[in-house]
Design a protein around this motif. Structure first.
Motif, mmCIF file in Angstrom:
data_model
loop_
_atom_site.group_PDB
_atom_site.id
_atom_site.type_symbol
_atom_site.label_atom_id
_atom_site.label_comp_id
_atom_site.label_asym_id
_atom_site.label_seq_id
_atom_site.Cartn_x
_atom_site.Cartn_y
_atom_site.Cartn_z
ATOM 1 N N SER A 147 40.561 38.633 46.156
ATOM 2 C CA SER A 147 39.373 38.733 47.019
ATOM 3 C C SER A 147 39.847 39.001 48.404
ATOM 4 O O SER A 147 39.466 39.228 49.573
ATOM 5 N N PHE A 148 41.136 38.911 48.728
ATOM 6 C CA PHE A 148 41.809 39.322 50.068
ATOM 7 C C PHE A 148 41.871 40.653 50.446
ATOM 8 O O PHE A 148 42.082 41.044 51.590
ATOM 9 N N TYR A 149 41.811 41.614 49.257
ATOM 10 C CA TYR A 149 41.784 42.916 49.458
ATOM 11 C C TYR A 149 40.329 43.545 50.029
ATOM 12 O O TYR A 149 39.289 42.795 49.822
ATOM 13 N N PRO A 150 40.031 44.624 50.361
ATOM 14 C CA PRO A 150 39.015 45.290 50.865
ATOM 15 C C PRO A 150 37.909 45.716 49.682
ATOM 16 O O PRO A 150 38.653 45.856 48.721
ATOM 17 N N LYS A 151 36.889 45.511 49.864
ATOM 18 C CA LYS A 151 35.779 45.693 49.066
ATOM 19 C C LYS A 151 36.144 47.121 48.283
ATOM 20 O O LYS A 151 36.744 47.972 48.871
ATOM 21 N N ASP A 152 35.759 47.355 46.932
ATOM 22 C CA ASP A 152 35.824 48.460 46.191
ATOM 23 C C ASP A 152 37.450 48.952 45.754
ATOM 24 O O ASP A 152 37.861 49.788 45.290
#
Length: 256
Positions: free
Chosen positions: A57-62
């Motif tokens: 969840s710490f990464y950008p969406k998509d």
């Protein structure tokens, strides 16, 4: 921007990770690759799920998260794409995805690979990743499915005056991570005094907010960043010093 994370049990002693990244970049030279971990114990999907669940969840969406653990033959075995909120998980259909999230999985697609031939499993993974970023699923490369293989996770059980749980993860420092979440603890505790029984003659009577001021060598308990009750030895290896391994059970007793 195409972002791909990698979590595998490939280790870093061999060429496997390097070959995989080469195949990925050959399929999509503009791909941005981030390593989560390549030190997952071989075939341990529970460990892999814990790591990915607390990092994705710490990464950008998509972002697409590839989890290559306990995948013996990627060219032939089933791989699935599963939507998890604003993210996607690409993994073998071996129960791993169900351990990452038991209730947050949305659409699930299975790759169609029958008419394709690859010279290595690295190339097959490169093909799957390239197809995902070239067009949204299902495209011509996958089909929607209504189910996937599920694995059973150890679950903490709360009673009126106690909680029973287990050690489900041991981190790089030898800290013992349980499956008892802060929410369950607070629900049962109700600000009562308690005693945590880790093993005979090893008890803890307080949960700390931080390690500030803990003497070196003392055993401690606190909730980690993911919210799970964690035990350790300050500046030491709690697993080794206390002889506690993954799967060991524990009990929290609350004053009636």
């Amino acid at each position: 921007m195409a972002i791909l994370t990698l979590t595998t049990d490939y280790g870093d002693k061999d060429y496997y990770v390097g070959a995989l990244k080469g195949a990925l970049l050959a399929s999509n030279p503009s791909l941005n690759i981030a390593d989560i971990s390549h030190q997952i114990p071989p075939f341990d999907i529970v460990h892999a799920a814990y790591v990915v669940k607390n990092a994705y969840s710490f990464y950008p969406k998509d972002t697409l998260h590839f989890v290559g653990v306990n995948n013996q033959n990627p060219e032939e075995e089933d791989f699935i794409l599963a939507r998890l909120g604003d993210h996607w998980i690409l993994a073998p259909d071996n129960g791993l995805v169900s351990l990452i999230s038991s209730d947050g999985i949305g659409e699930v697609f299975r790759y169609l690979k029958k008419n394709h031939q690859w010279s290595s499993f690295h190339e097959s993974i490169g093909w799957m990743v390239a197809k995902f970023f070239s067009s949204p699923p299902p495209g011509e490369y996958s089909e929607a499915v209504s189910s996937m293989n599920n694995a059973i996770a150890l679950t903490a059980i709360g009673g009126e005056n106690d909680i029973r749980g287990a050690i489900v993860h041991i981190d790089n420092y030898g800290n013992l991570v349980s499956n008892i979440h802060r929410d369950l603890f607070q629900e049962v505790c109700q600000q009562r005094a308690f005693e945590i029984l880790l093993k005979p003659h090893l008890t803890v009577n307080a949960v700390l907010n931080s390690l500030a001021g803990v003497p070196v060598g003392d055993t401690f308990a606190l909730f980690n960043a993911a919210g799970f009750l964690t035990f350790g030895v300050c500046m030491g290896d709690g697993s080794t010093l206390h002889g506690i391994s993954k799967g060991s059970t524990l009990q929290i007793k609350f004053r009636p």
